[in-house]
Design a protein around this motif. Structure first.
Motif, short mmCIF file in Angstrom:
data_model
loop_
_atom_site.label_atom_id
_atom_site.label_comp_id
_atom_site.label_asym_id
_atom_site.label_seq_id
_atom_site.Cartn_x
_atom_site.Cartn_y
_atom_site.Cartn_z
N ARG A 125 -41.39 8.36 -26.64
CA ARG A 125 -42.21 9.19 -25.75
C ARG A 125 -41.73 9.00 -24.32
O ARG A 125 -41.62 7.87 -23.84
N GLU A 126 -41.44 10.10 -23.65
CA GLU A 126 -40.99 10.04 -22.26
C GLU A 126 -42.15 9.63 -21.35
O GLU A 126 -43.24 10.20 -21.44
N HIS A 132 -37.55 11.29 -17.80
CA HIS A 132 -37.59 12.73 -17.52
C HIS A 132 -36.29 13.22 -16.89
O HIS A 132 -35.84 14.34 -17.17
N ALA A 133 -35.68 12.39 -16.05
CA ALA A 133 -34.41 12.77 -15.43
C ALA A 133 -33.32 12.91 -16.49
O ALA A 133 -32.53 13.88 -16.47
N LEU A 134 -33.27 11.96 -17.43
CA LEU A 134 -32.26 12.04 -18.49
C LEU A 134 -32.52 13.24 -19.40
O LEU A 134 -31.58 13.90 -19.86
N SER A 135 -33.79 13.54 -19.62
CA SER A 135 -34.14 14.71 -20.44
C SER A 135 -33.64 15.99 -19.79
O SER A 135 -33.08 16.87 -20.46
N LEU A 136 -33.81 16.10 -18.48
CA LEU A 136 -33.31 17.28 -17.76
C LEU A 136 -31.79 17.35 -17.81
O LEU A 136 -31.21 18.43 -17.96
N LEU A 176 -40.05 4.00 -24.78
CA LEU A 176 -38.89 3.16 -25.06
C LEU A 176 -39.15 1.71 -24.66
O LEU A 176 -38.73 0.78 -25.35
N ALA A 177 -39.89 1.52 -23.58
CA ALA A 177 -40.23 0.15 -23.15
C ALA A 177 -41.10 -0.54 -24.19
O ALA A 177 -40.91 -1.74 -24.47
#
Length: 213
Positions: A125-126, A132-136, A176-177
């Protein structure tokens, strides 16, 4: 367009195979593509998925192939399915572990042979700005890959591909954490790294000396 994020990472997963590898478990096998790639290497594979229609389609596709290794398909919920300890040299979970309780990873590790390998291609889950930056960043790369794969498939296609049922989709609940914190406490011999296409890779080597500490 025929670009599957899980299939994109198949070669990466295959590089984690232990030597020797005689028996494998593929959790959430879907249409069975990764199980087939394991069987092509002469490995006996138990392929499990909770969806009855998906398992039926995977079984039908595999039966039409001449594979050097055997695939045994079973419709089951891996979190409830009894697993014999120290049985599998290799266990793979492709975008499936988040469909059940995270504690399932401990059960899977216990089913590894000494020096076996558990590999999870997981979803998370983002939650952070970096997520979010990597998703973009992944969006335009994803579009480019989809176009490349579509054009390649269109050029090479000589027969119709069999239609397979869609697998159920469940959004991941853990960040992820949180995944790193849990696996760090319960799978200390594992390593996690973030991948581009909304995935992470966990590789756990069942080093018995490490696990006993």
């Amino acid at each position: 367009m025929p670009f599957n994020h899980n299939e994109h990472y198949h070669d990466l997963l295959l590089r984690t195979l232990p030597v020797p590898c005689r028996r494998a478990l593929d959790v959430g096998c879907g249409a069975g593509e990764f199980a087939q790639k394991l069987a092509l290497r002469g490995i006996a594979v138990d392929a499990v998925d909770a969806d009855r229609e998906v398992i039926a389609a995977a079984r039908a596709q595999a039966s039409a192939l001449d594979l050097p290794g055997r695939i045994r398909f079973e419709q089951a919920d891996i979190s409830r399915m009894p697993l014999p300890p120290q049985t599998y040299d290799y266990i793979s979970c492709l975008a499936s572990i988040h469909h059940g309780p995270i504690e399932t990873v401990e059960k899977l590790r216990e089913s590894l042979t000494p020096n076996g390998v558990l590999v999870i291609l997981g979803c998370y889950r983002e939650a952070t700005l970096w997520d979010h930056a990597l998703s973009l960043l992944a969006v335009p790369v994803n579009t480019s890959w989809r176009t490349v794969v579509f054009l390649r498939e269109k050029r090479l296609r000589t027969r119709a591909h069999p239609q397979t049922p869609s697998t159920p989709v469940t959004p991941p609940a853990m960040t992820l954490a949180e995944i790193k914190a849990y696996t760090g406490a319960h799978l200390p011999q594992s390593r996690i790294r973030r991948l581009l296409f909304w995935r992470y890779l966990l590789v756990c080597h069942n080093d018995q000396d490490t696990a006993a500490k």
